[in-house]
Design a protein around this motif. Structure first.
Motif, PDB file in Angstrom:
ATOM      1  N   ILE A  44      51.481 -11.481 -47.716  1.00  0.00           N
ATOM      2  CA  ILE A  44      51.497 -10.058 -47.353  1.00  0.00           C
ATOM      3  C   ILE A  44      52.651  -9.714 -46.420  1.00  0.00           C
ATOM      4  O   ILE A  44      53.427  -8.782 -46.688  1.00  0.00           O
ATOM      5  N   PRO A  45      52.839 -10.442 -45.284  1.00  0.00           N
ATOM      6  CA  PRO A  45      53.982 -10.099 -44.418  1.00  0.00           C
ATOM      7  C   PRO A  45      55.335 -10.280 -45.115  1.00  0.00           C
ATOM      8  O   PRO A  45      56.245  -9.462 -44.920  1.00  0.00           O
ATOM      9  N   ILE A  49      55.840  -7.327 -47.625  1.00  0.00           N
ATOM     10  CA  ILE A  49      56.076  -6.076 -46.895  1.00  0.00           C
ATOM     11  C   ILE A  49      57.484  -6.058 -46.316  1.00  0.00           C
ATOM     12  O   ILE A  49      58.203  -5.056 -46.403  1.00  0.00           O
ATOM     13  N   TYR A  50      57.911  -7.180 -45.717  1.00  0.00           N
ATOM     14  CA  TYR A  50      59.259  -7.253 -45.145  1.00  0.00           C
ATOM     15  C   TYR A  50      60.324  -7.043 -46.211  1.00  0.00           C
ATOM     16  O   TYR A  50      61.278  -6.280 -46.018  1.00  0.00           O
ATOM     17  N   ILE A  66      60.025  -5.561 -49.165  1.00  0.00           N
ATOM     18  CA  ILE A  66      59.986  -4.191 -49.692  1.00  0.00           C
ATOM     19  C   ILE A  66      60.717  -3.240 -48.749  1.00  0.00           C
ATOM     20  O   ILE A  66      61.521  -2.400 -49.175  1.00  0.00           O
ATOM     21  N   LEU A  67      60.452  -3.384 -47.441  1.00  0.00           N
ATOM     22  CA  LEU A  67      61.121  -2.523 -46.469  1.00  0.00           C
ATOM     23  C   LEU A  67      62.624  -2.785 -46.441  1.00  0.00           C
ATOM     24  O   LEU A  67      63.421  -1.855 -46.299  1.00  0.00           O
ATOM     25  N   PHE A  74      59.595   1.980 -42.653  1.00  0.00           N
ATOM     26  CA  PHE A  74      58.138   1.817 -42.556  1.00  0.00           C
ATOM     27  C   PHE A  74      57.465   3.161 -42.299  1.00  0.00           C
ATOM     28  O   PHE A  74      56.415   3.458 -42.887  1.00  0.00           O
TER      29      PHE A  74
END
Length: 234
Positions: free
Chosen positions: A129-130, A133-134, A136-137, A169
């Motif tokens: 997950i982290p 997310i990283y 994608i951002l 974000f």
């Protein structure tokens, strides 16, 4: 029959006989290739059309130009293809990383069979997950940079998004909250339409139509918001 009054039928006799010359089996190699190309075109052309619309909106926001609707007539434009390939590469990259992380976690589990994949997915979540997310951002601004011509090669991609993770974000959170509101706007009319009574169904249909009028133009609010952000940091 083996016994009086009882007929024993082989299970194979109860199955329908399918002619060998029907369906995919009856297609020639040329027919299979043509069918595959048609299905591929049916998949890619709508994606190219969506990408063309996205490119038009990005360039309209960043360059403060009038929305170029003529881009719909040239969905195979060089810029559209570049953005399409960029998004495809990003999607494959994210998918590959997810497969690697989940696969590594699966190999580390002592279970086997179908439980191994489930446990592998469960144990990989704290890392998966982290990491996703990283990425994608960090990667979300790259298609916009390609659309406006700021990014020409891979080495120019990451510097454009450096130091902008928190800003990206915030935009993602805003878009996420708005998407929830839009989903509720479409679910409530559907619920009303399910209530008995023609009057309630008509009210639900009218509300659904009104919600779609609002939701559809705002469906690309994420692209517009990211374009405004890119315009400020450009």
């Amino acid at each position: 029959g083996l016994l009086p009054g009882i007929d024993f039928i082989s299970p194979m006799e109860t199955l329908p006989v399918i002619p060998a010359d029907t369906g995919v089996i009856g297609l020639s190699m040329g027919g299979i290739i043509i069918a595959g190309l048609i299905n591929l075109a049916a998949l890619i052309l709508p994606l190219l059309a969506v990408t063309a619309m996205m490119v038009a909106m990005i360039r309209s926001v960043v360059f403060q130009e009038k929305l170029d609707t003529t881009i719909f007539s040239k969905i195979c434009d060089k810029m559209v293809l570049k953005v399409f390939m960029t998004e495809l590469i990003i999607t494959l990259l994210l998918t590959g990383i997810m497969v690697i992380i989940v696969g590594a976690a699966t190999l580390l589990t002592s279970s086997s069979g179908s439980e191994a994949m489930l446990l592998g997915l469960l144990f990989s979540l704290p890392v998966l997950i982290p990491a996703i997310i990283y990425l994608i951002l960090r990667l979300s601004l790259i298609p916009i940079g390609v659309a406006v011509g700021d990014i020409q090669c891979a080495s120019e991609a990451f510097p454009k998004t450096k130091g902008q993770l928190f800003n990206v974000f915030k935009v993602f959170v805003l878009v996420f909250l708005l998407s929830i509101i839009f989903q509720l706007m479409t679910q409530i009319p559907t619920f009303i339409m399910g209530i008995e009574g023609s009057a309630m169904s008509m009210v639900g249909f009218i509300l659904l139509f009104a919600a779609m009028i609002i939701v559809v133009p705002l469906h690309n609010i994420g692209t517009i918001s990211m374009s405004h952000l890119y315009k400020k940091i450009r």
